[in-house]
Design an enzyme around this catalytic site. Structure first.
Site, PDB file in Angstrom:
ATOM      1  N   HIS A 289      -0.162   5.109   4.039  1.00 19.04           N
ATOM      2  CA  HIS A 289      -1.273   4.942   4.985  1.00 19.04           C
ATOM      3  C   HIS A 289      -1.965   3.620   4.715  1.00 19.04           C
ATOM      4  O   HIS A 289      -2.084   3.210   3.568  1.00 19.04           O
ATOM      5  CB  HIS A 289      -2.281   6.091   4.830  1.00 19.04           C
ATOM      6  CG  HIS A 289      -3.166   6.254   6.016  1.00 19.04           C
ATOM      7  ND1 HIS A 289      -4.296   5.500   6.196  1.00 19.04           N
ATOM      8  CD2 HIS A 289      -3.062   7.073   7.090  1.00 19.04           C
ATOM      9  CE1 HIS A 289      -4.857   5.865   7.343  1.00 19.04           C
ATOM     10  NE2 HIS A 289      -4.135   6.809   7.912  1.00 19.04           N
ATOM     11  N   ASP A 346       0.742  13.262   9.147  1.00 17.71           N
ATOM     12  CA  ASP A 346       1.956  13.599   9.890  1.00 17.71           C
ATOM     13  C   ASP A 346       3.024  14.301   9.050  1.00 17.71           C
ATOM     14  O   ASP A 346       4.009  14.796   9.590  1.00 17.71           O
ATOM     15  CB  ASP A 346       2.567  12.318  10.499  1.00 17.71           C
ATOM     16  CG  ASP A 346       1.663  11.721  11.576  1.00 17.71           C
ATOM     17  OD1 ASP A 346       0.989  12.498  12.260  1.00 17.71           O
ATOM     18  OD2 ASP A 346       1.650  10.486  11.721  1.00 17.71           O
TER      19      ASP A 346
HETATM   20  C1  LIG Z   1      -1.496   9.234  12.137  1.00 20.60           C
HETATM   21  C2  LIG Z   1      -0.934   8.061  11.485  1.00 20.60           C
HETATM   22  O1  LIG Z   1      -0.743   7.071  12.111  1.00 20.60           O
HETATM   23  S1  LIG Z   1      -0.645   8.149   9.832  1.00 20.60           S
HETATM   24  C3  LIG Z   1       0.696   6.982   9.574  1.00 20.60           C
HETATM   25  C4  LIG Z   1       1.954   7.521  10.183  1.00 20.60           C
HETATM   26  N1  LIG Z   1       3.116   6.632   9.919  1.00 20.60           N
HETATM   27  C5  LIG Z   1       4.079   6.954   9.039  1.00 20.60           C
HETATM   28  O2  LIG Z   1       4.048   7.979   8.376  1.00 20.60           O
HETATM   29  C6  LIG Z   1       5.231   5.986   8.973  1.00 20.60           C
HETATM   30  C7  LIG Z   1       5.619   5.682   7.530  1.00 20.60           C
HETATM   31  N2  LIG Z   1       4.608   4.888   6.866  1.00 20.60           N
HETATM   32  C8  LIG Z   1       4.512   3.547   7.068  1.00 20.60           C
HETATM   33  O3  LIG Z   1       5.318   2.917   7.765  1.00 20.60           O
HETATM   34  C9  LIG Z   1       3.351   2.796   6.438  1.00 20.60           C
HETATM   35  O4  LIG Z   1       2.974   3.424   5.229  1.00 20.60           O
HETATM   36  C10 LIG Z   1       2.139   2.690   7.370  1.00 20.60           C
HETATM   37  C11 LIG Z   1       2.566   2.097   8.716  1.00 20.60           C
HETATM   38  C12 LIG Z   1       1.519   4.053   7.614  1.00 20.60           C
HETATM   39  C13 LIG Z   1       1.095   1.790   6.737  1.00 20.60           C
HETATM   40  O5  LIG Z   1       1.618   0.491   6.700  1.00 20.60           O
HETATM   41  P1  LIG Z   1       0.976  -0.702   5.861  1.00 20.60           P
HETATM   42  O6  LIG Z   1      -0.427  -0.441   5.543  1.00 20.60           O
HETATM   43  O7  LIG Z   1       1.293  -1.950   6.593  1.00 20.60           O
HETATM   44  O8  LIG Z   1       1.763  -0.638   4.503  1.00 20.60           O
HETATM   45  P2  LIG Z   1       3.007  -1.521   4.092  1.00 20.60           P
HETATM   46  O9  LIG Z   1       4.104  -1.372   5.117  1.00 20.60           O
HETATM   47  O10 LIG Z   1       2.523  -2.886   3.787  1.00 20.60           O
HETATM   48  O11 LIG Z   1       3.475  -0.748   2.787  1.00 20.60           O
HETATM   49  C14 LIG Z   1       3.128  -1.118   1.471  1.00 20.60           C
HETATM   50  C15 LIG Z   1       4.369  -0.942   0.600  1.00 20.60           C
HETATM   51  O12 LIG Z   1       4.751   0.440   0.578  1.00 20.60           O
HETATM   52  C16 LIG Z   1       6.036   0.621   1.172  1.00 20.60           C
HETATM   53  N3  LIG Z   1       5.957   1.784   2.066  1.00 20.60           N
HETATM   54  C17 LIG Z   1       4.925   2.096   2.908  1.00 20.60           C
HETATM   55  N4  LIG Z   1       5.195   3.257   3.528  1.00 20.60           N
HETATM   56  C18 LIG Z   1       6.404   3.667   3.074  1.00 20.60           C
HETATM   57  C19 LIG Z   1       7.208   4.781   3.371  1.00 20.60           C
HETATM   58  N5  LIG Z   1       6.805   5.691   4.270  1.00 20.60           N
HETATM   59  N6  LIG Z   1       8.398   4.912   2.757  1.00 20.60           N
HETATM   60  C20 LIG Z   1       8.800   3.985   1.863  1.00 20.60           C
HETATM   61  N7  LIG Z   1       8.078   2.895   1.538  1.00 20.60           N
HETATM   62  C21 LIG Z   1       6.898   2.739   2.144  1.00 20.60           C
HETATM   63  C22 LIG Z   1       6.303  -0.658   1.954  1.00 20.60           C
HETATM   64  O13 LIG Z   1       7.684  -0.891   2.088  1.00 20.60           O
HETATM   65  C23 LIG Z   1       5.596  -1.686   1.108  1.00 20.60           C
HETATM   66  O14 LIG Z   1       6.399  -1.940  -0.012  1.00 20.60           O
HETATM   67  P3  LIG Z   1       6.426  -3.449  -0.629  1.00 20.60           P
HETATM   68  O15 LIG Z   1       5.041  -3.691  -1.139  1.00 20.60           O
HETATM   69  O16 LIG Z   1       7.471  -3.365  -1.698  1.00 20.60           O
HETATM   70  O17 LIG Z   1       6.791  -4.365   0.499  1.00 20.60           O
HETATM   71  O1  LIG Z   2      -5.837   5.590  10.504  1.00 18.01           O
HETATM   72  C1  LIG Z   2      -4.664   5.283  10.785  1.00 18.01           C
HETATM   73  O2  LIG Z   2      -4.196   4.128  10.661  1.00 18.01           O
HETATM   74  C2  LIG Z   2      -3.736   6.313  11.287  1.00 18.01           C
HETATM   75  C3  LIG Z   2      -4.243   7.714  11.202  1.00 18.01           C
HETATM   76  O3  LIG Z   2      -4.201   8.341  10.174  1.00 18.01           O
HETATM   77  C4  LIG Z   2      -4.823   8.300  12.393  1.00 18.01           C
HETATM   78  O4  LIG Z   2      -4.939   7.625  13.428  1.00 18.01           O
HETATM   79  O5  LIG Z   2      -5.194   9.484  12.344  1.00 18.01           O
END
Ligand SMILES: CC(=O)SCCNC(=O)CCNC(=O)[C@H](O)C(C)(C)COP(=O)(O)OP(=O)(O)OC[C@H]1O[C@@H](n2cnc3c(N)ncnc32)[C@H](O)[C@@H]1OP(=O)(O)O
Ligand SMILES: O=C([O-])CC(=O)C(=O)O
Length: 409
Positions: A289, A346
């Site tokens: 997140h 999620d």
């Molecule tokens: C309701 C919502 O929207 S909640 C979020 C729902 N989305 C997901 O569950 C999708 C999976 N998660 C992700 O893609 C990300 O964690 C996000 C989009 C939620 C957040 O993204 P950001 O804040 O940009 O984090 P970022 O992508 O920079 O991740 C930081 C590090 O953790 C890693 N990472 C983040 N999420 C994951 C994951 N789900 N699985 C594996 N590695 C991950 C990244 O590869 C990165 O590694 P690095 O530092 O070696 O490059």
């Molecule tokens: O805050 C975020 O980036 C995503 C999230 O958890 C939501 O929208 O509920």
């Protein structure tokens, strides 16, 4: 944003450019002040208008939470009754919108929702009147009253849009909303055509309460950007739906359960988690997140709800068992520990739903049914002090190239 959250550093997320630093993905950039919701990402706490979500999940209904988010205070009995009755009167859709949903019955429901919300806005006289007033810079008491009415209509109509798509997608007749049922119960009734059972209604109610707002994620930010141009409220919400659909945001709930079904057995969890740690490996959906560097408080509640559900009714497809095994691997794995990646909302939210017979492609739509209140509340808050969003980009291409006619290229 609480003090704790301000401490989070963006190290490694700032890109250097010839024009100066670029905050990649706007991490930790503040876009406004808000009194709608707050997140303590370090401790894993979420408040709506100052109330802890755990308390609201235990004691409230969706209508009460929606009123709180929209109007900034918990309603008294009369206010709640009036609000609930108003929502009931706004549930119906224009026949042209219904036709659009029908024509998109084979598409993923999120496409239909985007389109239906935008279309419905073209038929709502209040929305059009408000948009006209905004165009000439009028946003006084009369327009604000109009704006709140439009906001309430959007909250009321979203479940109808989703339920109608579900009916059309299965080749079934649509079921008109029933005024004697609550927001959550009526939604289930419009989907399945029978009086919903109390556990399913409780599940939907919980889902709606826990997704209602979350400060400024991608979808809510999108709503701000569109609203800041003084486009209309339905268009801003349609754009927010489009942003929510992505698997990095609201679309992750569908992807998570699809993943558990594909994995099929908890013994494979180690291998799957290991693959996600490799460069270029598939990300685990429902994990990580931007703001929470701790366990998402909503995920904790959904985990408990799912556990209770499968304890009572079983886990025939092993999705709870697979999710539990993945969680164990994540929590013990240095890759996830170092990056402070935990299950997010999620990860667990779809499990009980799946067993209740809600197809996974409707998980994100139901997220929209809930989050619409957050989107409209934030739009209304921003319009109190509107300024168009217009950031800059650092141009790194050439200038003043000589134009060559097409015949000579
Ligand atoms: C309701 C919502 O929207 S909640 C979020 C729902 N989305 C997901 O569950 C999708 C999976 N998660 C992700 O893609 C990300 O964690 C996000 C989009 C939620 C957040 O993204 P950001 O804040 O940009 O984090 P970022 O992508 O920079 O991740 C930081 C590090 O953790 C890693 N990472 C983040 N999420 C994951 C994951 N789900 N699985 C594996 N590695 C991950 C990244 O590869 C990165 O590694 P690095 O530092 O070696 O490059
Ligand atoms: O805050 C975020 O980036 C995503 C999230 O958890 C939501 O929208 O509920």
């Amino acid at each position: 944003m609480s003090e704790q959250t301000v401490q989070i550093k963006t190290a490694g997320k700032i890109l250097q450019s010839p024009c100066g630093p670029i905050i990649h993905g706007l991490e930790d950039v503040l876009i406004k002040s808000t009194s709608i919701s707050d997140i303590d990402g370090e401790k894993g706490i979420l408040w709506y208008r100052g109330y802890r979500i755990e308390d609201l999940a235990r004691h409230s209904t969706y209508e009460e939470v929606a009123y709180l988010i929209l109007y900034g205070k918990l309603p008294n009995k009369k206010e709640l009754e009036d609000f609930t009755n108003r929502l009931k009167t706004y549930r119906d859709l224009n026949s042209a919108t219904i036709e659009i949903i029908k024509n998109l019955s084979k598409a993923h429901p999120m496409f239909a929702i985007e389109s239906a919300v935008a279309a419905e806005g073209a038929f709502d006289e209040d929305n059009l009147k408000l948009a006209e007033a905004l165009k000439v810079g009028r946003y006084k008491a009369e327009e604000k009253e109009l704006a709140y009415r439009v906001a309430e209509k959007l909250i009321a109509k979203m479940p109808t849009i989703v339920a109608y798509h579900y009916r059309f997608s299965r080749g079934l007749d649509i079921i008109r909303p029933r005024r004697d049922l609550s927001h959550a119960a009526n939604f289930l009734y419009m989907m399945f055509g029978k009086d919903p059972d109390p556990l399913a209604t409780k599940g939907i109610e919980l889902y709606l309460i826990l997704h209602a707002d979350h400060e400024v994620p991608a979808s809510t930010f999108t709503a701000h950007v569109v609203a800041s141009t003084l486009s209309d409220m339905y268009s801003a919400v349609a754009a927010a739906v489009a942003a929510l659909k992505g698997p990095l945001h609201g679309g992750a709930n569908e992807m998570a359960v699809r993943g558990y079904l594909e994995i099929g057995d908890p013994s494979k969890a180690k291998e799957v988690v290991e693959a996600a740690t490799k460069p270029g490996g598939p990300k685990l959906m429902g994990v990580g997140h931007r703001v929470y560097k701790a366990y998402d408080p909503r995920a904790k509640i959904f985990k408990e709800f799912s556990r209770e559900y499968v304890t009572k009714f079983g886990d025939p497809k092993k999705i709870f068992a697979v999710a539990s095994a993945i969680e164990q691997e994540i929590l013990n794995h240095p890759y996830f520990q170092q990056r402070r990646l935990f299950p997010n909302v999620d990860f667990w939210s779809g499990i009980a739903f799946y067993y209740m017979g809600i197809p996974y492609e409707y998980f994100t739509p139901i997220f929209a049914v809930s989050r619409v209140v957050g989107w409209v509340a934030h739009i209304l808050e921003y319009w109190e002090n509107n300024r168009i969003f217009r950031p800059r980009a650092c141009y790194v291409g050439p200038h003043d190239l000589q134009y060559i006619p097409i015949e000579q290229r």
